[in-house]
Design a protein around this motif. Structure first.
Motif, PDB file in Angstrom:
ATOM      1  N   VAL A  10      -2.836  11.620   7.932  1.00 27.43           N
ATOM      2  CA  VAL A  10      -1.600  10.831   7.939  1.00 27.43           C
ATOM      3  C   VAL A  10      -0.635  11.357   6.879  1.00 27.43           C
ATOM      4  O   VAL A  10       0.573  11.524   7.137  1.00 27.43           O
ATOM      5  CB  VAL A  10      -1.927   9.336   7.724  1.00 27.43           C
ATOM      6  CG1 VAL A  10      -0.664   8.535   7.472  1.00 27.43           C
ATOM      7  CG2 VAL A  10      -2.638   8.786   8.934  1.00 27.43           C
ATOM      8  N   GLU A  26      13.169   9.114  11.844  1.00 26.88           N
ATOM      9  CA  GLU A  26      13.010   7.895  12.634  1.00 26.88           C
ATOM     10  C   GLU A  26      12.189   6.868  11.839  1.00 26.88           C
ATOM     11  O   GLU A  26      11.040   7.135  11.478  1.00 26.88           O
ATOM     12  CB  GLU A  26      12.312   8.249  13.953  1.00 26.88           C
ATOM     13  CG  GLU A  26      11.960   7.080  14.830  1.00 26.88           C
ATOM     14  CD  GLU A  26      13.142   6.229  15.222  1.00 26.88           C
ATOM     15  OE1 GLU A  26      14.220   6.783  15.454  1.00 26.88           O
ATOM     16  OE2 GLU A  26      12.991   5.008  15.261  1.00 26.88           O
ATOM     17  N   PRO A  27      12.767   5.690  11.559  1.00 31.23           N
ATOM     18  CA  PRO A  27      12.068   4.719  10.704  1.00 31.23           C
ATOM     19  C   PRO A  27      10.718   4.262  11.261  1.00 31.23           C
ATOM     20  O   PRO A  27       9.763   4.090  10.516  1.00 31.23           O
ATOM     21  CB  PRO A  27      13.032   3.528  10.620  1.00 31.23           C
ATOM     22  CG  PRO A  27      14.331   4.019  11.104  1.00 31.23           C
ATOM     23  CD  PRO A  27      14.094   5.195  11.964  1.00 31.23           C
ATOM     24  N   THR A  28      10.646   4.098  12.599  1.00 29.90           N
ATOM     25  CA  THR A  28       9.401   3.589  13.184  1.00 29.90           C
ATOM     26  C   THR A  28       8.212   4.478  12.836  1.00 29.90           C
ATOM     27  O   THR A  28       7.111   4.004  12.563  1.00 29.90           O
ATOM     28  CB  THR A  28       9.510   3.539  14.719  1.00 29.90           C
ATOM     29  OG1 THR A  28      10.803   3.133  15.060  1.00 29.90           O
ATOM     30  CG2 THR A  28       8.491   2.619  15.307  1.00 29.90           C
ATOM     31  N   CYS A  29       8.478   5.782  12.867  1.00 32.75           N
ATOM     32  CA  CYS A  29       7.414   6.735  12.585  1.00 32.75           C
ATOM     33  C   CYS A  29       6.867   6.517  11.169  1.00 32.75           C
ATOM     34  O   CYS A  29       5.654   6.405  10.960  1.00 32.75           O
ATOM     35  CB  CYS A  29       7.995   8.140  12.740  1.00 32.75           C
ATOM     36  SG  CYS A  29       6.808   9.420  12.496  1.00 32.75           S
ATOM     37  N   GLY A  32       5.006   3.209  10.694  1.00 30.31           N
ATOM     38  CA  GLY A  32       3.625   3.329  11.173  1.00 30.31           C
ATOM     39  C   GLY A  32       2.744   4.054  10.172  1.00 30.31           C
ATOM     40  O   GLY A  32       1.646   3.595   9.849  1.00 30.31           O
ATOM     41  N   LEU A  33       3.237   5.170   9.670  1.00 34.61           N
ATOM     42  CA  LEU A  33       2.445   5.949   8.712  1.00 34.61           C
ATOM     43  C   LEU A  33       2.223   5.159   7.423  1.00 34.61           C
ATOM     44  O   LEU A  33       1.118   5.155   6.863  1.00 34.61           O
ATOM     45  CB  LEU A  33       3.154   7.274   8.408  1.00 34.61           C
ATOM     46  CG  LEU A  33       3.298   8.241   9.592  1.00 34.61           C
ATOM     47  CD1 LEU A  33       4.088   9.465   9.201  1.00 34.61           C
ATOM     48  CD2 LEU A  33       1.931   8.656  10.108  1.00 34.61           C
ATOM     49  N   SER A  35       2.129   1.973   7.120  1.00 33.10           N
ATOM     50  CA  SER A  35       1.169   0.888   7.388  1.00 33.10           C
ATOM     51  C   SER A  35      -0.265   1.399   7.297  1.00 33.10           C
ATOM     52  O   SER A  35      -1.145   0.725   6.761  1.00 33.10           O
ATOM     53  CB  SER A  35       1.409   0.291   8.775  1.00 33.10           C
ATOM     54  OG  SER A  35       2.719  -0.136   8.895  1.00 33.10           O
ATOM     55  N   VAL A  36      -0.481   2.601   7.850  1.00 34.73           N
ATOM     56  CA  VAL A  36      -1.836   3.169   7.794  1.00 34.73           C
ATOM     57  C   VAL A  36      -2.219   3.465   6.340  1.00 34.73           C
ATOM     58  O   VAL A  36      -3.338   3.150   5.898  1.00 34.73           O
ATOM     59  CB  VAL A  36      -1.914   4.463   8.642  1.00 34.73           C
ATOM     60  CG1 VAL A  36      -3.302   5.061   8.576  1.00 34.73           C
ATOM     61  CG2 VAL A  36      -1.571   4.163  10.088  1.00 34.73           C
ATOM     62  N   ALA A  38      -1.068   1.993   3.706  1.00 36.88           N
ATOM     63  CA  ALA A  38      -1.264   0.707   3.023  1.00 36.88           C
ATOM     64  C   ALA A  38      -2.662   0.161   3.308  1.00 36.88           C
ATOM     65  O   ALA A  38      -3.332  -0.378   2.419  1.00 36.88           O
ATOM     66  CB  ALA A  38      -0.214  -0.298   3.473  1.00 36.88           C
ATOM     67  N   TYR A  39      -3.095   0.346   4.543  1.00 37.99           N
ATOM     68  CA  TYR A  39      -4.440  -0.111   4.908  1.00 37.99           C
ATOM     69  C   TYR A  39      -5.490   0.573   4.030  1.00 37.99           C
ATOM     70  O   TYR A  39      -6.390  -0.072   3.491  1.00 37.99           O
ATOM     71  CB  TYR A  39      -4.694   0.183   6.393  1.00 37.99           C
ATOM     72  CG  TYR A  39      -6.141   0.142   6.780  1.00 37.99           C
ATOM     73  CD1 TYR A  39      -6.785  -1.067   7.013  1.00 37.99           C
ATOM     74  CD2 TYR A  39      -6.885   1.317   6.886  1.00 37.99           C
ATOM     75  CE1 TYR A  39      -8.128  -1.101   7.349  1.00 37.99           C
ATOM     76  CE2 TYR A  39      -8.218   1.290   7.223  1.00 37.99           C
ATOM     77  CZ  TYR A  39      -8.835   0.080   7.453  1.00 37.99           C
ATOM     78  OH  TYR A  39     -10.164   0.049   7.776  1.00 37.99           O
ATOM     79  N   GLY A 274      -1.005  -8.441   8.908  1.00 36.18           N
ATOM     80  CA  GLY A 274      -0.514  -7.072   9.076  1.00 36.18           C
ATOM     81  C   GLY A 274       0.896  -6.920   8.525  1.00 36.18           C
ATOM     82  O   GLY A 274       1.203  -5.960   7.815  1.00 36.18           O
ATOM     83  N   LEU A 278       2.459  -4.487   5.396  1.00 36.45           N
ATOM     84  CA  LEU A 278       3.644  -3.638   5.565  1.00 36.45           C
ATOM     85  C   LEU A 278       4.758  -4.064   4.614  1.00 36.45           C
ATOM     86  O   LEU A 278       5.434  -3.236   3.993  1.00 36.45           O
ATOM     87  CB  LEU A 278       4.119  -3.740   7.015  1.00 36.45           C
ATOM     88  CG  LEU A 278       5.443  -3.072   7.343  1.00 36.45           C
ATOM     89  CD1 LEU A 278       5.368  -1.579   7.098  1.00 36.45           C
ATOM     90  CD2 LEU A 278       5.844  -3.337   8.768  1.00 36.45           C
TER      91      LEU A 278
END
Lengths: 401, 405
Positions: A10, A26-29, A32-33, A35-36, A38-39, A274, A278
């Motif tokens: 990641v 792109e913010p979504t990308c 997502g990264l 969030s991973v 952070a996990y 979740g 984030l």
């Protein structure tokens, strides 16, 4: 080993897509990264015996510091952060509304003491020692009085009563912001803000309550809630009221109907956890750690006084309610809960109404940034230790004959 | 204005829910509701209402695009998750070929009809767009089908039985999305893609890059599921990785549906937690699909504020798509049925040709929004026309006798 492989993949992906002549923005990308990441940070902290929220915030700070996220993206997180905050506020409101049978006057007194005393304590100390104007000192005092229900919501092992009291504390803190605006004669914006928050919350709550019985499947209800979460930041920006306060009120009013609460809780809790991870990671990203060395020494001094006043005032509030022989009174550690994104919300409101504070708005912003960093990374550790002590104390209290 | 629209929308919602409670709706209205057409309408209404304020607040604009990238990839992923080879092997080979071939034949026949009639019926749509690419996209949209006509929704959602017969539309849809992936990468002119200091100019590069991202996402999802045993946290990781891949697809102009199909297919055939994946997918897919239609509707609504709606173009496109699809499916499926000659034991496949379109068809037309369609009105007309054709296919199929469908 698999954790390490996935984490490396990641991070490598996040770094690789930023290279070249047209880097990915792109913010979504990146959400997502992040969030991973952070996990994994939360999982690492959990293994080390630290609170997961420290990992969430820490990974955000590190991602910004080490260039894992592109610089131009920091402001693009705002919409998603706003949506996450709205969802969490709603979830906390539902949770607190569902606990209404447990409400006691002592909770309100604890919230009042835990809020008013830090506010006054930090405000007066800042006015006396740092020589700040009263409005500025009190603005920082209000910020100091905030507690972190967001973190309480994220961390599932907290006592439910702690959630209740911290939510009440935050509600009182956000309402305390009123004198700051009225002191400068801006009564109308404040009234519009509070009125707007109540109106919007009531509108959503009433819609949900009336529509919910007809929605047999969960899907339409989730979509309705998501629409609410998307629209809430927009209405709060338009009417100038607090997003968190509105979503909290909406959740509270909705879950007031007994039949609705379990279903809403079942839906909002998993998403809320979740969203909390984030939110805290994005909060860490928003802390401009690279600017901290450039801050003047006065700001560091004010920040130190602020933190001292905040902790001292909250401990004092906790100590005062101990006299009620209340097990939660021992939880003076409520005071030490980190303030999370609510602090940045106060900061945003101060910057939006900079004219009320004159040239001090920048100082407030700098102090709140330092406080946010220290409060998010160091206070969770302190809170964690204190929670262990107070939990033991509470258990002893409950076990006694 | 926007607040007024919001208030009216909420009022309408409450009133309509009250009015519909306990009443028997006509069959076509029930099928439209089952196809989630109301989410599309609600999205259009919200989009129109908020379009005047969107310029000032970037919150909703970003949320719209970001959500769409995630949702489109999810639709592909969901289809890929159903592509479990172990289950597909249960279907007799000739029926598997039939399912895949009927989509390909529908695509080819629709393409033939559309290429011929499109310049005559909707000439204005071709301004700045390649007619063959547009016809190809519409043909792909015509060849995909929705599963809901055969599968009533279950409450609460549960994972399908391990020995259940796989839905018959899956091979056909998979072929359609693979075709879509090839068209999106090979036929549409892409700007150069750069990743890690490497610049890709060729269309074939885009195709291989899409396949690589799809397989990579599948591997990451599989690893994530092996790392995290708790279902809620595994779901969180799945959504996060889906968002990352969806964002990457939008940023690089790659077909997210195709990438999602590959990722889902990889995941489902490699993972050790098939049942968890199926349960999770069953729970989250209705929400994602509804959100997709809501956001797609809001995209139409927002763009109509720029210029007036081209109702004539939309209607002509919808009719062209609907009629050409009906002809192509009837002829194609009839022809294949005669060629392959399945036995009476294959009844689940008998009504496949009657299956209507669904959100996947709209996704096929929304996906190239930022690449192929030039102006905002062109995009609105194409998406709107496809949405009407989808609604027509859903409403019409309900008029057939239950035994034949």
């Amino acid at each position: 080993m698999r954790n390490l492989i996935l984490f490396t993949c990641v991070v490598a992906l996040a770094v690789l897509i930023q290279r070249g002549p047209s880097p990915v923005v792109e913010p979504t990308c990146y959400v997502g990264l992040l969030s991973v990441l952070a996990y994994f940070a939360g999982k690492l902290c959990q293994r080390l015996g630290l609170p997961v929220e420290t990992g969430y915030v820490g990974v955000g700070v590190a991602a910004r510091g080490f260039g894992v996220l592109p610089g131009r993206l920091f402001t693009m997180f705002d919409p998603l952060v706003a949506m996450a905050l709205g969802w969490i506020g709603f979830g906390i409101g539902c949770e607190v509304g569902g606990m209404r049978d447990r409400w006691r006057p002592s909770h309100l007194s604890l919230a009042l003491f835990g809020t008013l005393l830090p506010c006054l304590c930090a405000g007066l100390i800042l006015k006396t020692l740092a020589g700040l104007p009263l409005a500025v000192a009190l603005a920082l005092g209000v910020a100091a009085s905030l507690s972190g229900p967001v973190l309480t919501f994220v961390a599932p092992d907290h006592l439910p009563e702690t959630t209740l009291v911290t939510v009440l504390c935050s509600g009182v803190s956000l309402l305390l912001y009123a004198p700051l605006t009225t002191m400068s004669g801006a009564t109308l914006p404040f009234l519009l803000g509070v009125g707007g928050a109540c109106g919007v919350a009531l509108l959503w709550a009433e819609t949900l309550v009336r529509v919910e019985p007809s929605l047999k499947a969960d899907t339409p209800l989730i979509v309705l809630l998501l629409s609410m979460v998307i629209l809430l930041p927009w209405t709060s920006a338009l009417l100038g009221h607090s997003l968190f306060l509105t979503s909290l009120l909406a959740g509270l009013l909705t879950s007031w109907r007994a039949g609705l609460q379990p279903r809403l809780r079942r839906i909002s809790a998993p998403v809320g956890r979740g969203a909390g991870a984030l939110l805290l990671a994005a909060f860490g990203v928003q802390i401009a750690i690279e600017r901290l060395p450039d801050l003047p020494k006065e700001v560091w001094g004010i920040a130190a006084i602020y933190l001292g006043g905040m902790i001292g005032g909250k401990l004092l509030g906790g100590a005062l309610v101990r006299g009620q022989a209340h097990p939660y009174g021992r939880l003076a550690g409520i005071a030490l809960l980190p303030q999370g994104l609510l602090l940045l919300e106060i900061d945003t409101q101060v910057r939006q109404r900079a004219d009320l504070f004159g040239g001090a708005a920048d100082t407030i912003h700098a102090v709140l940034t330092v406080a946010a960093l220290v409060g998010s990374l160091a206070l969770p550790l302190l809170d964690h230790l204190l929670r262990r002590v107070t939990m033991t104390a509470s258990e002893n209290y409950l076990d006694r004959p | 204005m926007a607040l007024l629209v919001l208030g009216i929308a909420l009022l309408l919602l409450v009133v309509s829910v009250r009015l519909m409670r306990g009443r028997d709706l006509p069959v076509y209205a029930q099928t439209l509701l089952r196809g989630k057409a109301h989410y599309l309408c609600a999205g259009i209404l919200l989009g129109v209402g908020f379009s005047s304020d969107l310029e000032g607040t970037h919150v909703l604009q970003h949320a719209q695009i970001s959500l769409m990238s995630l949702l489109i990839l999810w639709l592909g992923l969901e289809l890929g998750i159903q592509m479990e080879f172990r289950m597909l092997k249960k279907i007799p080979a000739r029926l598997l070929i039939f399912g895949a071939a009927q989509s390909a034949v529908t695509f080819l026949l629709t393409l033939t009809i559309t290429v011929f009639f499109l310049p005559r019926l909707a000439r204005h749509l071709l301004e700045g767009a390649d007619p063959f690419v547009l016809a190809s996209m519409l043909s792909v949209a015509a060849s995909v089908t929705a599963p809901w006509a055969q599968e009533p929704p279950r409450h609460p959602p549960v994972a399908p039985e391990t020995d259940a017969y796989p839905p018959p539309h899956i091979p056909g849809n998979a072929v359609s999305i693979l075709l879509f992936g090839c068209i999106s990468t090979l036929l549409i002119d892409h700007p150069p893609i750069s990743i890690a200091n490497r610049v890709f100019f060729q269309s074939t590069d885009a195709l291989f890059l899409s396949a690589a991202i799809g397989a990579g996402t599948g591997i990451l999802l599989d690893t994530a599921l092996r790392v995290e045993p708790a279902p809620v946290k595994a779901g969180y990781l799945t959504v996060a990785l889906t968002a990352a891949a969806g964002g990457l697809c939008v940023a690089l102009d790659l077909p997210a549906l195709f990438v999602g199909l590959l990722a889902g297919g990889w995941l489902m055939n490699v993972t050790l937690r098939r049942r968890d994946v199926q349960t999770f997918s069953e729970r989250i897919h209705p929400v994602m699909e509804s959100l997709f239609l809501l956001v797609a509707g809001s995209m139409i609504g927002v763009r109509t504020s720029d210029s007036p709606l081209n109702v004539q173009g939309m209607a002509s496109l919808a009719m062209l798509l609907f009629v050409s699809r009906a002809i192509a499916r009837t002829l194609g499926v009839g022809l294949l049925w005669r060629l392959l000659g399945p036995s009476s034991a294959d009844r689940p496949f008998a009504g496949t040709w009657l299956l209507p379109q669904g959100s996947l068809a709209i996704a096929v037309c929304v996906q190239p929004l930022f690449v192929a369609w030039e102006g905002p009105m062109q995009a609105v007309t194409i998406i709107g026309g496809t949405a009407i054709a989808v609604a027509l296919s859903q409403a019409v199929v309900s008029t057939f006798p239950r035994s034949s469908a």
